[in-house]
Design an enzyme around this catalytic site. Structure first.
Site, mmCIF file in Angstrom:
data_model
loop_
_atom_site.group_PDB
_atom_site.id
_atom_site.type_symbol
_atom_site.label_atom_id
_atom_site.label_comp_id
_atom_site.label_asym_id
_atom_site.label_seq_id
_atom_site.Cartn_x
_atom_site.Cartn_y
_atom_site.Cartn_z
ATOM 1 N N GLU A 101 3.530 7.818 16.454
ATOM 2 C CA GLU A 101 4.889 7.644 15.413
ATOM 3 C C GLU A 101 4.987 8.722 14.623
ATOM 4 O O GLU A 101 4.159 10.247 14.610
ATOM 5 C CB GLU A 101 4.671 7.113 14.136
ATOM 6 C CG GLU A 101 4.726 5.394 13.922
ATOM 7 C CD GLU A 101 4.660 4.648 12.823
ATOM 8 O OE1 GLU A 101 4.723 5.627 11.428
ATOM 9 O OE2 GLU A 101 3.893 3.483 12.936
ATOM 10 N N ASP B 224 8.698 -2.990 -0.657
ATOM 11 C CA ASP B 224 7.458 -4.091 0.270
ATOM 12 C C ASP B 224 8.374 -5.017 0.534
ATOM 13 O O ASP B 224 8.828 -5.377 0.152
ATOM 14 C CB ASP B 224 6.230 -3.968 -0.890
ATOM 15 C CG ASP B 224 5.264 -2.641 0.118
ATOM 16 O OD1 ASP B 224 6.044 -1.822 0.511
ATOM 17 O OD2 ASP B 224 4.397 -2.507 -0.721
ATOM 18 N N TYR C 91 12.613 1.979 -1.436
ATOM 19 C CA TYR C 91 11.818 1.214 -0.330
ATOM 20 C C TYR C 91 11.289 0.588 -0.629
ATOM 21 O O TYR C 91 10.646 0.132 -2.692
ATOM 22 C CB TYR C 91 10.502 2.558 -0.226
ATOM 23 C CG TYR C 91 9.473 2.873 1.022
ATOM 24 C CD1 TYR C 91 10.289 2.321 2.405
ATOM 25 C CD2 TYR C 91 8.615 2.032 0.316
ATOM 26 C CE1 TYR C 91 9.304 1.765 3.214
ATOM 27 C CE2 TYR C 91 7.280 0.956 1.724
ATOM 28 C CZ TYR C 91 8.268 0.794 3.054
ATOM 29 O OH TYR C 91 7.284 0.695 3.404
ATOM 30 N N ARG D 1 1.064 9.276 12.919
ATOM 31 C CA ARG D 1 -0.437 8.057 13.008
ATOM 32 C C ARG D 1 0.169 7.365 14.335
ATOM 33 O O ARG D 1 1.038 7.501 14.769
ATOM 34 C CB ARG D 1 -0.177 7.170 11.623
ATOM 35 C CG ARG D 1 0.765 6.520 11.719
ATOM 36 C CD ARG D 1 0.811 5.128 10.894
ATOM 37 N NE ARG D 1 1.754 4.488 10.508
ATOM 38 C CZ ARG D 1 2.357 3.577 9.441
ATOM 39 N NH1 ARG D 1 1.333 2.915 8.959
ATOM 40 N NH2 ARG D 1 3.438 2.589 9.183
ATOM 41 N N ARG E 13 0.520 6.710 -6.145
ATOM 42 C CA ARG E 13 0.751 5.005 -5.937
ATOM 43 C C ARG E 13 -0.583 5.116 -4.942
ATOM 44 O O ARG E 13 -1.200 3.975 -4.688
ATOM 45 C CB ARG E 13 1.884 5.176 -4.788
ATOM 46 C CG ARG E 13 2.914 5.010 -6.071
ATOM 47 C CD ARG E 13 4.226 3.796 -5.015
ATOM 48 N NE ARG E 13 4.434 4.647 -3.585
ATOM 49 C CZ ARG E 13 5.758 5.425 -3.826
ATOM 50 N NH1 ARG E 13 6.133 5.774 -5.080
ATOM 51 N NH2 ARG E 13 5.889 6.425 -2.206
ATOM 52 N N ARG F 111 14.711 9.172 6.208
ATOM 53 C CA ARG F 111 13.814 9.911 7.121
ATOM 54 C C ARG F 111 13.558 8.530 8.029
ATOM 55 O O ARG F 111 13.617 7.409 7.692
ATOM 56 C CB ARG F 111 11.929 10.033 6.576
ATOM 57 C CG ARG F 111 12.343 11.406 5.546
ATOM 58 C CD ARG F 111 12.032 12.496 5.838
ATOM 59 N NE ARG F 111 10.906 12.627 6.707
ATOM 60 C CZ ARG F 111 11.197 13.812 7.678
ATOM 61 N NH1 ARG F 111 12.224 14.853 7.902
ATOM 62 N NH2 ARG F 111 10.293 14.376 8.788
ATOM 63 N N ARG G 93 -10.638 5.615 -5.289
ATOM 64 C CA ARG G 93 -11.734 4.689 -5.518
ATOM 65 C C ARG G 93 -13.735 5.497 -5.195
ATOM 66 O O ARG G 93 -14.026 5.944 -4.183
ATOM 67 C CB ARG G 93 -11.778 2.823 -4.570
ATOM 68 C CG ARG G 93 -10.413 3.074 -4.041
ATOM 69 C CD ARG G 93 -10.787 1.774 -3.287
ATOM 70 N NE ARG G 93 -9.320 1.103 -3.353
ATOM 71 C CZ ARG G 93 -8.793 0.673 -2.465
ATOM 72 N NH1 ARG G 93 -9.558 0.863 -1.526
ATOM 73 N NH2 ARG G 93 -8.000 -0.726 -2.155
#
Length: 378
Positions: free
Chosen positions: A298, A348, A346, A277, A171, A247, A175
């Site tokens: 986090e 979005d 999960y 992060r 995922r 988690r 680039r």
């Protein structure tokens, strides 16, 4: 009909609104004292910063209908997530792109040169990657894997990358241009006043009643013609077969006078840095300019019984238990399981809304035709 919806997050709000508009009476309950679930936002009284209380949520989608839907309840401002990563004593751009590659290796390569360079770094002996680590080594080679993926993944998932499926890394884009927009969807933005007012507007209908601070009790179902459950799938059955693995996140909140890190999201790839992060919430609303700042460090860990579940683990043991709960749910009449927790996936936000709209439409079709509503509408 009398409809009971458990959870006042996106799934419950969108389904409730659709059914309310069709003339059904919808009672929405939530054990928390606010609507919005983990999308809940509120303005910090001291700094004026719009804070994503349960961690940042960035709206992005290619679904034009979903984009039109959310814009019907809130004005959206353009926002592109441009993530940075601190690793091995330097700051880099994510996703891994041409700037990242050139900076990391001290090169000035053009796209075709970089593509050939990374191909030479990749471990081509791995023909069929069987886990996250093999997929990373096959994709980017050991140097980029160690810097950007290995340590971060170990902290995020609490296990070796060799224990995780290869599909997780598929995922993440690689680039060979200078595009550092983390997402690639056509529509990307943030609700101008945060997610809480948007969800409150979805819930604002005369056929909807919302009861906060109200936990579900089994006898509530008896007063309803149908129940939509967006809580944990295993929680509906009292966890009597065992708990599905998640988690969770701990947030260490701190404030800063000014701009702390210059970006919304800074990843930390080194294993010896305990947090994954730091998010600086003022940068999620770049059209505002509060002088102070609110930041979250986090930390990811295993989810306990009293914790908020964030990421379903979905490894071998969990998938076996999930199969048992799904089979049980499919034998339960009068209940449809929805959303991230109800389906143990999960999701979005845009996918959550799409599935909620489709679930509501399926319910209306089945109700009109006299058919039964399935336990899972997806």
């Amino acid at each position: 009909m009398e409809i009971l919806l458990v959870g006042a997050g996106l799934s419950g709000a969108v389904i409730g609104r659709r059914l309310a508009e069709a003339g059904h009476r919808c009672r929405i309950i939530d054990a928390r004292d606010h609507v919005g679930g983990n999308c809940f936002t509120e303005r910090d009284a001291d700094t004026g910063v719009m804070v994503h209380v349960y961690g940042p949520h960035i709206f992005h989608t290619d679904d034009a209908e979903v984009w039109e839907y959310v814009n019907g309840f809130s004005d959206f401002m353009p926002f592109q997530n441009r993530v940075k990563s601190t690793t091995q004593g330097a700051v880099y751009s994510l996703p891994v792109n041409l700037l990242t590659i050139n900076q990391f290796f001290g090169k000035t390569m053009r796209p075709d040169e970089a593509r050939a360079f990374i191909a030479a770094q990749a471990d081509t002996s791995i023909a069929d990657p069987q886990n996250f680590e093999e997929q990373a080594l096959r994709l980017v080679g050991p140097a980029l894997y160690e810097a950007f993926f290995k340590g971060y993944t170990e902290k995020q998932w609490g296990c070796s990358p060799t224990e995780l499926p290869a599909s997780i890394l598929k995922r993440l884009p690689l680039r060979f241009n200078y595009d550092d927009n983390y997402f690639f969807h056509r529509f990307q933005g943030m609700p101008t006043d945060g997610y809480t007012p948007m969800i409150a507007a979805i819930l604002d209908h005369p056929n909807i009643t919302v009861e906060l601070g109200t936990a579900y009790a089994p006898d509530m179902a008896g007063a309803a013609d149908h129940v939509f459950w967006s809580g944990p799938l295993d929680g509906f059955f009292g966890y009597d077969l065992g708990r599905l693995g998640y988690r969770t996140l701990d947030f260490e909140r701190f404030t800063h006078d000014g701009d702390y890190q210059g970006c919304a999201v800074m990843n930390y790839g080194d294993r010896d840095v305990p947090w994954t992060r730091i998010t600086e919430h003022k940068h999620f609303s770049p059209w505002e300019s509060p002088p102070g700042s609110v930041c979250y460090r986090e930390y990811s860990r295993a989810c306990g019984p009293d914790d908020i579940p964030y990421y379903p683990i979905r490894l071998v043991e969990e998938k076996a238990l999930l199969g048992d709960y799904v089979a049980r749910a499919e034998k339960t009449r009068g209940v449809t399981f929805v959303g991230r927790l109800g389906t143990y996936r999960y999701l979005d936000m845009d996918v959550t809304i799409r599935e909620a709209l489709d679930t509501a439409d399926l319910f209306l079709d089945r109700a009109a035709g006299g058919g039964d509503m399935p336990a899972f509408a997806r």
